[in-house]
Design a protein around this motif. Structure first.
Motif, mmCIF file in Angstrom:
data_model
loop_
_atom_site.group_PDB
_atom_site.id
_atom_site.type_symbol
_atom_site.label_atom_id
_atom_site.label_comp_id
_atom_site.label_asym_id
_atom_site.label_seq_id
_atom_site.Cartn_x
_atom_site.Cartn_y
_atom_site.Cartn_z
ATOM 1 N N MET A 1 11.052 4.725 17.288
ATOM 2 C CA MET A 1 11.195 6.136 17.839
ATOM 3 C C MET A 1 12.811 6.182 18.842
ATOM 4 S SD MET A 1 9.685 6.183 23.036
ATOM 5 C CE MET A 1 8.435 6.199 21.473
ATOM 6 N N GLN A 2 12.960 6.795 18.810
ATOM 7 C CA GLN A 2 14.728 7.296 18.677
ATOM 8 C C GLN A 2 15.230 7.668 19.750
ATOM 9 O OE1 GLN A 2 15.474 10.327 15.493
ATOM 10 N NE2 GLN A 2 15.682 9.264 13.439
ATOM 11 N N GLY A 3 14.465 7.862 21.006
ATOM 12 C CA GLY A 3 14.531 8.427 22.328
ATOM 13 C C GLY A 3 15.800 10.134 21.996
ATOM 14 N N ARG A 4 14.745 11.032 21.239
ATOM 15 C CA ARG A 4 15.050 12.063 21.448
ATOM 16 C C ARG A 4 14.454 12.349 20.733
ATOM 17 N NH1 ARG A 4 20.587 13.061 20.666
ATOM 18 N NH2 ARG A 4 20.129 15.388 20.330
ATOM 19 N N TRP A 5 14.247 13.920 21.718
ATOM 20 C CA TRP A 5 13.396 14.636 21.527
ATOM 21 C C TRP A 5 13.371 15.879 21.585
ATOM 22 C CZ3 TRP A 5 13.253 10.276 24.875
ATOM 23 C CH2 TRP A 5 11.884 9.817 24.390
ATOM 24 N N PRO A 6 13.092 17.174 20.587
ATOM 25 C CA PRO A 6 13.593 18.897 20.426
ATOM 26 C C PRO A 6 12.838 19.628 21.941
ATOM 27 C CG PRO A 6 11.249 18.353 19.418
ATOM 28 C CD PRO A 6 11.617 17.406 19.829
ATOM 29 N N VAL A 7 13.613 20.675 22.041
ATOM 30 C CA VAL A 7 13.388 21.463 22.983
ATOM 31 C C VAL A 7 12.030 22.166 22.594
ATOM 32 C CG1 VAL A 7 13.746 23.696 24.269
ATOM 33 C CG2 VAL A 7 15.319 22.432 23.849
ATOM 34 N N GLY A 8 10.844 21.790 24.029
ATOM 35 C CA GLY A 8 9.683 21.531 24.012
ATOM 36 C C GLY A 8 8.253 20.476 23.199
ATOM 37 N N GLY A 9 9.302 19.433 23.217
ATOM 38 C CA GLY A 9 8.780 18.639 22.296
ATOM 39 C C GLY A 9 8.189 17.272 23.926
#
Length: 350
Positions: A1-9
């Motif tokens: 897990m990178q700790g980054r999620w896209p908009v809407g994720g």
């Protein structure tokens, strides 16, 4: 897990986050509450927590989505204005086309969100939706900022949160009649289509101008249909002769261009016997008699909508609702008998 999620994720559950970062669930819950307050994420009952903004404060968005109903008529010039503004801001576009099908819009909008756009410029098919209010309500649930382009709520409630940039279509219909009246044409008919996004507003502008200017109403010279056939055009041209009509306002260019040979068949010359003004100015200058036309500021609408969207992305939840209405111009050509080759400002009484 990178700790980054896209908009809407969708974020992992609070328990999963607590386990990943070795903190208590209550700590995670308080952190997520802060993100919700800042407008960066949104909780959806029964679905989870979703990212609503991926742009750090002060950073520029890199990608915005654009949804238009047509890539061949009217909207190419709007998109050109969007592209110029986006390029100047160093932003890229993802373009989608609904082909005037409101049923495909939700999937297309979701696809734009899924690729990570920071905001959306939308031309929804409100005039084709079974329930326009419900259509707009679904847009308010989007996880990214959006601005409507050449569309707006027909009867917005107080404190409606919808931002938009559009043309004063009603004013355009009014200005066409006003221009013809100033040229001494008092008996003015109307030929138009039904079921388009602008049909009701253009016609309302025509009717208001007829009333305000004290011009005669000529019911036999007012005709609106979803589709016009040659037989229909000929019958309408004959009615203009019978009613001694001196001018016609047409929605849009195609209908006006199609009408011209039928006017000739019934013995009317343009502009000597009858003047013609079209609304749209897409192909008006290519007609056999170049058509005077109400000319919406399409590229400027696109440019201003893009700048407004970028501002909303920058400010986030505190961005004010903006409603921008631009007046069209009148491109004067041979079909009305006035001096051609000029652009006339539209001035509509308040």
């Amino acid at each position: 897990m990178q700790g980054r999620w896209p908009v809407g994720g969708r974020l992992p559950t609070e328990a999963e986050l607590a386990q990943t970062y070795a903190v208590g669930v209550n700590t995670v819950r308080r952190a997520v509450d802060l993100l919700v307050e800042e407008g960066l994420v949104r909780r959806r009952q029964g679905s989870g927590t979703f990212v609503t903004a991926s742009v750090a404060a002060g950073a520029k968005p890199r990608l915005i989505g654009v949804l238009v109903p047509s890539n061949t008529y009217y909207f190419p010039q709007v998109v050109q204005g969007i592209e110029r503004a986006a390029t100047a801001a160093g932003v890229q576009l993802v373009l989608a086309c609904s082909n005037y099908d409101p049923d495909v819009e939700p999937a297309q909008i979701q696809q734009l969100v899924d690729v990570g756009v920071s905001g959306l410029l939308l031309v929804p098919n409100l005039h084709l939706a079974a329930d326009p209010d419900a259509h707009l309500a679904r847009l308010r649930e989007l996880p990214v900022p959006y601005v409507l382009v050449e569309r707006r709520p027909a009867d917005p409630r107080p404190a409606d949160p919808t931002s938009y940039v559009c043309t004063d279509v009603h004013g355009g219909g009014y200005a066409a009649v006003q221009h013809l009246s100033r040229l001494g044409r008092s008996r003015i008919g109307y030929l138009g289509r039904l079921g388009t996004a602008s049909s009701e507003q253009v016609f309302a502008g025509y009717r208001q101008a007829i009333a305000d200017l004290g011009l005669p109403e000529i019911p036999e010279a007012v005709a609106r249909q979803p589709v016009w056939t040659g037989t229909d055009m000929l019958a309408y041209a004959n009615s203009l002769v019978t009613e001694k009509v001196r001018a016609v306002v047409c929605l849009g260019d195609r209908e006006a261009t199609t009408l011209l040979p039928y006017l000739r068949r019934v013995g009317l010359t343009v502009p000597d016997d009858i003047a013609v003004v079209a609304y749209d100015d897409e192909v008006a200058d290519l007609s056999e008699v170049p058509l005077t036309a109400v000319s919406p500021p399409k590229a400027e609408v696109g440019r201003m909508a893009t700048e407004l969207l970028l501002r909303r992305i920058e400010l986030g939840p505190v961005a004010p609702v903006c409603r921008v209405v631009l007046q069209p111009r009148l491109a004067v050509r041979a079909s009305c008998g006035a001096a051609s080759g000029s652009l006339v400002e539209v001035r509509v009484p308040m």
